[in-house]
Design a protein around this motif. Structure first.
Motif, PDB file in Angstrom:
ATOM      1  N   THR A  58      48.136  44.510  43.310  1.00  0.00           N
ATOM      2  CA  THR A  58      48.415  43.287  44.070  1.00  0.00           C
ATOM      3  C   THR A  58      47.941  42.045  43.327  1.00  0.00           C
ATOM      4  O   THR A  58      48.505  40.971  43.454  1.00  0.00           O
ATOM      5  N   HIS A  59      46.835  42.196  42.595  1.00  0.00           N
ATOM      6  CA  HIS A  59      46.290  41.099  41.781  1.00  0.00           C
ATOM      7  C   HIS A  59      45.251  41.684  40.833  1.00  0.00           C
ATOM      8  O   HIS A  59      44.992  42.890  40.861  1.00  0.00           O
ATOM      9  N   TYR A  60      44.673  40.824  40.015  1.00  0.00           N
ATOM     10  CA  TYR A  60      43.853  41.340  38.914  1.00  0.00           C
ATOM     11  C   TYR A  60      42.361  41.051  39.079  1.00  0.00           C
ATOM     12  O   TYR A  60      41.639  40.985  38.099  1.00  0.00           O
ATOM     13  N   HIS A  61      41.881  40.915  40.292  1.00  0.00           N
ATOM     14  CA  HIS A  61      40.436  40.857  40.506  1.00  0.00           C
ATOM     15  C   HIS A  61      39.848  42.242  40.235  1.00  0.00           C
ATOM     16  O   HIS A  61      40.470  43.273  40.534  1.00  0.00           O
ATOM     17  N   ALA A  62      38.601  42.234  39.720  1.00  0.00           N
ATOM     18  CA  ALA A  62      37.972  43.483  39.284  1.00  0.00           C
ATOM     19  C   ALA A  62      37.909  44.533  40.387  1.00  0.00           C
ATOM     20  O   ALA A  62      38.039  45.731  40.117  1.00  0.00           O
ATOM     21  N   ASP A  63      37.705  44.110  41.630  1.00  0.00           N
ATOM     22  CA  ASP A  63      37.590  45.109  42.703  1.00  0.00           C
ATOM     23  C   ASP A  63      38.934  45.761  43.053  1.00  0.00           C
ATOM     24  O   ASP A  63      38.989  46.651  43.915  1.00  0.00           O
ATOM     25  N   HIS A  64      40.010  45.359  42.357  1.00  0.00           N
ATOM     26  CA  HIS A  64      41.327  45.976  42.573  1.00  0.00           C
ATOM     27  C   HIS A  64      41.858  46.668  41.319  1.00  0.00           C
ATOM     28  O   HIS A  64      42.844  47.403  41.396  1.00  0.00           O
ATOM     29  N   ILE A  65      41.224  46.398  40.172  1.00  0.00           N
ATOM     30  CA  ILE A  65      41.748  46.977  38.918  1.00  0.00           C
ATOM     31  C   ILE A  65      40.677  47.694  38.088  1.00  0.00           C
ATOM     32  O   ILE A  65      40.941  48.119  36.973  1.00  0.00           O
ATOM     33  N   ILE A 129      47.137  33.539  49.933  1.00  0.00           N
ATOM     34  CA  ILE A 129      46.198  32.462  49.598  1.00  0.00           C
ATOM     35  C   ILE A 129      44.943  33.120  49.058  1.00  0.00           C
ATOM     36  O   ILE A 129      44.252  33.863  49.780  1.00  0.00           O
ATOM     37  N   HIS A 130      44.658  32.893  47.800  1.00  0.00           N
ATOM     38  CA  HIS A 130      43.533  33.576  47.147  1.00  0.00           C
ATOM     39  C   HIS A 130      43.203  32.792  45.874  1.00  0.00           C
ATOM     40  O   HIS A 130      44.072  32.084  45.375  1.00  0.00           O
ATOM     41  N   PRO A 131      41.992  32.901  45.349  1.00  0.00           N
ATOM     42  CA  PRO A 131      41.679  32.114  44.141  1.00  0.00           C
ATOM     43  C   PRO A 131      42.538  32.481  42.929  1.00  0.00           C
ATOM     44  O   PRO A 131      42.629  31.686  41.991  1.00  0.00           O
ATOM     45  N   ALA A 152      46.766  42.778  51.098  1.00  0.00           N
ATOM     46  CA  ALA A 152      46.040  42.521  49.838  1.00  0.00           C
ATOM     47  C   ALA A 152      44.887  41.574  50.169  1.00  0.00           C
ATOM     48  O   ALA A 152      44.335  41.650  51.269  1.00  0.00           O
ATOM     49  N   ASP A 153      44.523  40.677  49.253  1.00  0.00           N
ATOM     50  CA  ASP A 153      43.431  39.741  49.535  1.00  0.00           C
ATOM     51  C   ASP A 153      44.044  38.395  49.905  1.00  0.00           C
ATOM     52  O   ASP A 153      44.895  37.883  49.179  1.00  0.00           O
ATOM     53  N   SER A 154      43.579  37.836  51.020  1.00  0.00           N
ATOM     54  CA  SER A 154      44.168  36.562  51.421  1.00  0.00           C
ATOM     55  C   SER A 154      43.353  35.854  52.488  1.00  0.00           C
ATOM     56  O   SER A 154      42.753  36.501  53.343  1.00  0.00           O
TER      57      SER A 154
HETATM   58 ZN   LIG Z   1      40.724  39.340  45.189  1.00  0.00          ZN
END
Ligand SMILES: [Zn+2]
Ligand SMILES: [Zn+2]
Length: 242
Positions: A58-65, A129-131, A152-154
């Motif tokens: 969903t995105h590339y933040h460490a807690d997801h990849i 909406i996420h950084p 996902a994260d939002s």
């Molecule tokens: Zn995130």
């Protein structure tokens, strides 16, 4: 289709529980949604990771990849000298998208503008909406038309209401308590409850839970906001038939 929770901790692993990762199966097809910290170990309890058919990020933040690299090692080394190649779907709006490329994986880009087909699944996207750039997923099993939505994260967005409309399961980022409103990073218990209620989802599962906090309070706050929807906390190894 069957959903298995492999990790639900928000931000970092704690107390033996890893971060975001979910296995979605249908008709023998196995899709891993995000590969957070600890996800390969968690996945091994259910299937041989080599049997994955695809991964979507969903995105590339460490807690997801965090476990993408070790998953690629499984595909490279476990059946050596034969290398199995796993397709990893992701967007390209981050320099980190190259994490999907390796000798044992193939990057497949999604634009987030158009729906795509992955095996038995029809996948639609909603930019959150996420950084960093992140996409929520609405996944429909084509054969049954059952609908699974993952926020996902939002932070809170009204667009989640039509996106999650009539979903059989809405798996929602619930990192914050009721009083922590209007965050541009994650949603509160009350916000995900309101979305679930207005979207008329059948089941709401709270995930991306804050480590070492009072999750029962998150649960009761979400329930209060959506009296007509069944609400549950994510639990490791929990299996949900959708
Ligand atoms: Zn995130
Ligand atoms: Zn996260």
């Amino acid at each position: 289709m069957k959903l298995t929770i492999l990790g639900f901790m928000g931000g970092y692993p704690a107390n033996g529980v890893g971060t975001s990762s979910y296995l979605l199966e249908s008709a023998g097809f196995r899709l891993l949604i995000d590969a957070g910290s600890g996800s390969v170990l968690a996945l091994e309890k259910h299937i041989d990771p080599l049997d994955l058919d695809a991964v979507i990020l969903t995105h590339y933040h460490a807690d997801h990849i965090a476990d993408v690299g070790v998953l690629q090692h499984v595909f490279l080394l476990k059946n050596a000298p034969n290398v199995k190649e796993v397709p990893i779907y992701g967007h390209t709006e981050s320099i980190w998208h190259t994490v999907r490329e390796s000798k044992s994986s193939k990057a497949i880009d999604y634009s987030g503008q158009e729906a795509i087909e992955i095996g038995p699944f029809h996948v639609e996207f909603l930019k959150t909406i996420h950084p960093v750039v992140c996409y929520a997923l609405a996944i429909t099993e084509r054969e049954t038309e059952k609908k699974f939505v993952f926020s996902a994260d939002s932070g809170y967005m009204e667009q989640f209401i039509p996106f999650a409309k009539d979903a059989d399961v809405f798996l929602a980022d619930t990192n914050f308590f009721k009083e922590q409103q209007k965050s541009s990073v994650h949603m509160t218990s009350e916000e995900v409850g309101e979305i679930a209620e207005k979207a008329g989802v059948k089941k709401l599962i709270l995930t991306h839970l804050p480590p070492n906090e009072d999750w029962q309070r998150l649960l009761s706050e979400a329930k209060e906001a959506t009296p007509n929807v069944k609400v549950m906390l994510a639990e490791n190894d929990m299996k949900i038939i959708i």
